[in-house]
Design an enzyme around this catalytic site. Structure first.
Site, short mmCIF file in Angstrom:
data_model
loop_
_atom_site.label_atom_id
_atom_site.label_comp_id
_atom_site.label_asym_id
_atom_site.label_seq_id
_atom_site.Cartn_x
_atom_site.Cartn_y
_atom_site.Cartn_z
N GLU A 1 -3.12 -2.61 5.74
CA GLU A 1 -3.37 -1.36 4.78
C GLU A 1 -4.15 -0.40 5.86
O GLU A 1 -3.88 0.86 5.83
CB GLU A 1 -4.38 -1.57 3.77
CG GLU A 1 -3.68 -2.24 2.42
CD GLU A 1 -2.65 -1.25 1.79
OE1 GLU A 1 -3.02 -0.15 1.46
OE2 GLU A 1 -1.59 -1.58 1.77
N CYS B 1 3.53 -12.66 0.39
CA CYS B 1 3.00 -11.29 0.22
C CYS B 1 3.84 -10.38 0.91
O CYS B 1 4.02 -10.43 2.21
CB CYS B 1 1.79 -11.36 0.67
SG CYS B 1 0.73 -9.69 0.48
N THR B 2 4.12 -9.16 0.45
CA THR B 2 5.08 -8.20 0.92
C THR B 2 4.43 -7.57 2.28
O THR B 2 4.87 -6.85 2.98
CB THR B 2 5.66 -7.36 0.07
OG1 THR B 2 4.45 -6.85 -0.69
CG2 THR B 2 6.46 -7.90 -0.92
N HIS B 3 3.04 -7.77 2.17
CA HIS B 3 2.29 -6.95 3.43
C HIS B 3 2.55 -7.90 4.90
O HIS B 3 2.54 -7.33 5.78
CB HIS B 3 0.76 -7.10 3.21
CG HIS B 3 0.30 -5.98 2.44
ND1 HIS B 3 0.60 -5.95 0.96
CD2 HIS B 3 -0.28 -4.85 2.52
CE1 HIS B 3 -0.04 -4.82 0.22
NE2 HIS B 3 -0.61 -4.12 1.33
N ASP C 1 4.07 -1.42 -5.28
CA ASP C 1 3.05 -2.35 -4.56
C ASP C 1 1.68 -1.75 -4.71
O ASP C 1 1.62 -0.56 -5.23
CB ASP C 1 3.61 -2.80 -3.10
CG ASP C 1 2.71 -3.88 -2.70
OD1 ASP C 1 2.24 -4.83 -3.45
OD2 ASP C 1 2.38 -3.68 -1.34
N SER C 2 0.88 -2.79 -4.53
CA SER C 2 -0.64 -2.32 -4.33
C SER C 2 -0.76 -1.32 -3.41
O SER C 2 -1.65 -0.63 -3.36
CB SER C 2 -1.65 -3.51 -4.38
OG SER C 2 -1.03 -4.25 -2.97
N TYR D 1 -4.58 -6.25 -5.18
CA TYR D 1 -4.04 -6.95 -6.36
C TYR D 1 -4.46 -8.53 -6.17
O TYR D 1 -4.62 -9.08 -7.43
CB TYR D 1 -2.48 -7.01 -6.38
CG TYR D 1 -2.08 -5.31 -7.13
CD1 TYR D 1 -2.95 -4.47 -7.43
CD2 TYR D 1 -0.59 -5.39 -7.51
CE1 TYR D 1 -2.36 -3.37 -7.92
CE2 TYR D 1 -0.24 -4.23 -8.19
CZ TYR D 1 -1.33 -3.41 -8.13
OH TYR D 1 -0.43 -2.09 -8.97
N GLY D 2 -4.31 -8.86 -5.13
CA GLY D 2 -4.60 -10.32 -5.10
C GLY D 2 -5.81 -10.94 -5.45
O GLY D 2 -6.13 -12.22 -5.60
N ASN E 1 4.55 -9.84 -4.59
CA ASN E 1 4.55 -11.27 -4.95
C ASN E 1 3.46 -11.32 -6.01
O ASN E 1 3.60 -11.84 -7.25
CB ASN E 1 4.26 -12.22 -3.96
CG ASN E 1 5.45 -12.34 -3.04
OD1 ASN E 1 6.22 -13.02 -3.01
ND2 ASN E 1 5.39 -11.06 -1.99
N THR E 2 2.35 -10.68 -5.98
CA THR E 2 1.30 -11.18 -6.85
C THR E 2 1.31 -10.56 -8.30
O THR E 2 1.34 -11.18 -9.25
CB THR E 2 -0.09 -10.32 -6.28
OG1 THR E 2 -0.35 -10.61 -5.02
CG2 THR E 2 -1.37 -10.55 -7.10
#
Ligand code: DGL
Length: 276
Positions: A164, A196-198, A22-23, A54-55, A87-88
């Site tokens: 983050e 979004c996985t966050h 992921d980012s 990334y978004g 997802n992004t």
């Protein structure tokens, strides 16, 4: 599409790790589900934190990063499967990735189909990064599964950044969530897709705002089930008796990653920095 690599049944392939990226720390919400469903598998988790978020990147930039990450994980870690826990990146680059590499690839897309199946009020909402929100991939999911259903498609900036920092409940998170979820308040939606996985790490804060009547959906479990069935189809399962081993890597600051990841995974995590 290139044929899947023909190295299937050997012991070597069974113990090879699954690459997950992921980012940033968001992909850990997917890794948690993978670990639970595949307790014997080895994983390499890569957080591309030098390039987060990334978004706010365009398709070309995302395809570029995803190629670099895949090359790195294949060469250095000999991964047998790739899970794009983002997802992004999936919405922007999964087609390109599958065309270029001959290994099984599992992507993460917003759980629109499930939300459309579940909804009683015929109103759903999806929150995601600005890039996912504008993507053709999301538009196509909505077109394919949401005939007769009203969909609020809400692009959110900065939410991933709070995660983050390990901020899951604080004032800044609440301020952002109030701003983005305001449209949902009187809209009678009964399903909210976390695209979004966050965001699964913000579930508690989100429920406080939308209330218990709104069902929150993320793709984590579906992704883990998909990965499991692909491993079984390609005879790639790890049958060794040992517990799984996980290597954590970041292109950012490993101290910071380890601290936040330990909080999110609820266990002590050590990571190291990689550059490519
Ligand atoms: N976690 C990622 C996703 O699922 C992206 C967050 C970001 O870097 O913008 O879309």
């Amino acid at each position: 599409m290139p044929a899947i690599e023909e190295k299937r049944i050997s012991k070597k392939i069974n113990t090879r790790p699954i690459g997950v990226f992921d980012s940033g720390v968001g992909g850990l919400s997917v890794l948690l589900k993978l670990k639970r469903l595949l307790p014997k598998e080895n994983f390499v988790f890569l957080a591309d934190q030098l390039y987060v978020p990334y978004g706010e990147k365009n398709k070309k930039e995302l395809v570029n990063r995803v190629y670099k990450i895949t090359d790195y994980l294949r060469k250095r870690h000999d991964i047998k499967m790739m899970v794009v826990a983002c997802n992004t990146a999936t919405c922007a680059a999964i087609g390109e990735l599958r065309n270029k590499y001959s290994l099984p690839i599992v992507g993460t897309v917003p759980a629109i189909k499930k939300a459309a199946e579940n909804t009683k009020t015929k109103k759903i909402a999806v929150i995601s990064t600005p890039s996912t929100s504008k993507s053709l991939a999301l538009q196509k999911l909505i077109k394919d599964y949401c005939q007769g259903i009203k969909v609020l498609n809400i692009g959110c900036k900065d939410l991933e950044d709070a995660v983050e920092r390990g901020e899951l409940m604080g004032g800044e998170v609440r301020r952002l969530l109030f701003k983005y979820l305001d449209r949902i308040k009187n809209s009678k939606i009964d399903q909210l897709v976390l695209g979004c996985t966050h965001y699964p790490f913000l579930k508690q804060a989100i429920v406080k705002i939308v209330g218990p009547g709104v069902n929150l959906l993320d793709g984590g479990e579906g992704i883990a089930r998909h990965a499991k069935s692909l491993l079984s189809n390609y005879l790639m399962e790890n049958n060794a008796e040992k517990k799984e081993k996980i290597i954590y890597l970041t292109t950012g600051d490993p101290k910071k990653f380890s601290k936040i990841a330990s909080k999110l995974m609820k266990e002590k995590i050590k990571s190291r920095k990689v550059a490519f």
